[in-house]
Write a protein that holds these residues in place. Sequence first.
Motif, PDB file in Angstrom:
ATOM      1  N   GLU A 331       0.849  -1.196   0.000  1.00  0.00           N
ATOM      2  CA  GLU A 331       0.000   0.000   0.000  1.00  0.00           C
ATOM      3  C   GLU A 331       0.888   1.251   0.000  1.00  0.00           C
ATOM      4  O   GLU A 331       0.660   2.200  -0.745  1.00  0.00           O
ATOM      5  N   ASP A 332       1.921   1.229   0.854  1.00  0.00           N
ATOM      6  CA  ASP A 332       2.854   2.358   0.940  1.00  0.00           C
ATOM      7  C   ASP A 332       3.619   2.511  -0.370  1.00  0.00           C
ATOM      8  O   ASP A 332       3.885   3.615  -0.834  1.00  0.00           O
ATOM      9  N   PHE A 333       3.975   1.349  -0.926  1.00  0.00           N
ATOM     10  CA  PHE A 333       4.713   1.335  -2.179  1.00  0.00           C
ATOM     11  C   PHE A 333       3.930   2.082  -3.257  1.00  0.00           C
ATOM     12  O   PHE A 333       4.452   2.942  -3.970  1.00  0.00           O
ATOM     13  N   LEU A 334       2.650   1.764  -3.331  1.00  0.00           N
ATOM     14  CA  LEU A 334       1.772   2.407  -4.305  1.00  0.00           C
ATOM     15  C   LEU A 334       1.716   3.906  -4.047  1.00  0.00           C
ATOM     16  O   LEU A 334       1.849   4.731  -4.952  1.00  0.00           O
ATOM     17  N   GLU A 335       1.523   4.259  -2.791  1.00  0.00           N
ATOM     18  CA  GLU A 335       1.408   5.662  -2.418  1.00  0.00           C
ATOM     19  C   GLU A 335       2.676   6.425  -2.812  1.00  0.00           C
ATOM     20  O   GLU A 335       2.631   7.528  -3.318  1.00  0.00           O
ATOM     21  N   ARG A 373      -0.609   0.589 -14.217  1.00  0.00           N
ATOM     22  CA  ARG A 373      -0.660  -0.881 -14.181  1.00  0.00           C
ATOM     23  C   ARG A 373      -0.307  -1.381 -12.782  1.00  0.00           C
ATOM     24  O   ARG A 373      -0.956  -2.287 -12.252  1.00  0.00           O
ATOM     25  N   THR A 374       0.734  -0.746 -12.222  1.00  0.00           N
ATOM     26  CA  THR A 374       1.127  -1.147 -10.877  1.00  0.00           C
ATOM     27  C   THR A 374      -0.021  -0.947  -9.904  1.00  0.00           C
ATOM     28  O   THR A 374      -0.319  -1.815  -9.079  1.00  0.00           O
ATOM     29  N   ALA A 375      -0.671   0.197 -10.036  1.00  0.00           N
ATOM     30  CA  ALA A 375      -1.794   0.490  -9.152  1.00  0.00           C
ATOM     31  C   ALA A 375      -2.879  -0.565  -9.317  1.00  0.00           C
ATOM     32  O   ALA A 375      -3.436  -1.060  -8.334  1.00  0.00           O
ATOM     33  N   GLN A 420      12.672  -5.097  -3.320  1.00  0.00           N
ATOM     34  CA  GLN A 420      13.858  -4.232  -3.363  1.00  0.00           C
ATOM     35  C   GLN A 420      13.611  -2.936  -2.600  1.00  0.00           C
ATOM     36  O   GLN A 420      14.438  -2.496  -1.801  1.00  0.00           O
ATOM     37  N   ALA A 421      12.452  -2.335  -2.898  1.00  0.00           N
ATOM     38  CA  ALA A 421      12.119  -1.063  -2.250  1.00  0.00           C
ATOM     39  C   ALA A 421      12.031  -1.260  -0.740  1.00  0.00           C
ATOM     40  O   ALA A 421      12.489  -0.431   0.040  1.00  0.00           O
ATOM     41  N   GLN A 422      11.443  -2.398  -0.349  1.00  0.00           N
ATOM     42  CA  GLN A 422      11.284  -2.686   1.075  1.00  0.00           C
ATOM     43  C   GLN A 422      12.647  -2.761   1.760  1.00  0.00           C
ATOM     44  O   GLN A 422      12.850  -2.220   2.844  1.00  0.00           O
TER      45      GLN A 422
END
Length: 442
Positions: A331-335, A373-375, A420-422
């Motif tokens: 959820e945070d990733f999307l934001e 697309r990611t969303a 990766q982002a995490q």
Amino acid sequence: TLSDRLDKVFTGLRGKGRLSDADIDATAREIRIALLEADVALPVVREFIGSVKERARGAAVSQALNPAQQIIKIVNEELVGILGGETRRIRYAKTSPTVIMLAGLQGAGKTTLAGKLGRWLKAQGHTPLLVACDLQRPNAVNQLSVVAGQAGVDVYAPQPGNGVGDPIEVARESIEHARRTMHDVVVVDTAGRLGIDAELMAQAAGIRDAVQPDETLFVVDAMIGQDAVTTAIAFQEGVGFSGVVLTKLDGDARGGAALSVRGVTGQPIMFASTGEKLADFDVFHPERMASRILGMGDVLTLIEQAEQAFDAEQAEKMAGKLASRDGFTLEDFLEQMMAIRKMGPIANLLGMLPGAGQMKEQLKNIDDRDLDRTAAIIRSMTPGERNTPKIINASRRVRIANGSGVTVTEVNSLLERFAQAQKMMGQMAGSMGMPGMGPMSK
Ligand code: GDP
Ligand code: MG
């Protein structure tokens, strides 16, 4: 004021997805009036409005600002951009002396500027020489001597009693004199007429050819408003110039002349004069001029504060999430991706930071469609999956791919990027010393 007008235009617009064409047109009308009131020349206004409209159309609606504020922000950024972005400095000659020639109408403030430049250059360790090439008016040479005295710099002028000298001859001699006497900058004051005049232009061009200036500064009174354009064009054609100095900015002129001259001649505004005293002088600041033209310095400050408050809020929220047991979720990733999209050029800036290699790669690959697309993929996940991506096994991946209309490979690649982002977020939080997040607590 412009901001009041825009507030009216935008009542009720909050919450719409994108700024509509009608909204943008309505705003453009108000900005046009404000610019014309600030004495900006019509062709320059037209061009300016065009570029603002284009940018506003492409912009996603900000969460931090209301639409009126957002458009004002765009207008302000465009203004600052056109007015020069960063201020250009004087280009000094490789071999001394550097020659700076002043040109402009009578009363524009050239002789005063010679004194101001003299004082300013001296303060920076130069040894300027002011040269009197206005031999038209009886008192002009004396006036230059007086300001040179106030500035504590030397002056070169024809000896009194020798009759009216030839300004071109004086100019030529002054360079020789400067060489002999080790002055490293020569400031050449010239004569002006009340209106544009062929004889004056020819004389200025003659002086130019005699001294071969490194910089020719066109001096223009900010109060002359719409006339700034014709005057600037005449001087550009007659003498040519490499920079502009705006004078009398201490008056109540809104400064439209700045935008007009810059827009029409393409030459940078380098200095601003704000009074009769020699100290009333500074390098030109595009941001200050932009807020003066818009007549809304306070509004711009408010906008900045609103954005900062919003950013701080977001950062706090994110920090809180990181510190919590769940950590950084999809959820945070999307934001975050949405936030990057909103930033636009700032994302490029971020990517240019040294050491942001990994981030740069990620940012480079993000475009709007990719984000959409990611969303879609993330929205096809259950809340449990979003919070604990580890549970997303093969069959769940197929279900998510079908639900969001993408391939399983794309779902896989998203999950990989997220992992990766995490990891990155964890490292960042660790290095920032957030409570409970450092490697020590793991
Ligand atoms: P020149 O004919 O171009 O050489 O102009 P001057 O340097 O003689 O200036 C004309 C008048 O404008 C003088 O009375 C100056 O004191 C005044 N002046 C010049 N620059 C400024 C300025 O930035 N602000 C104000 N208020 N007056 C200025
Ligand atoms: Mg003068």
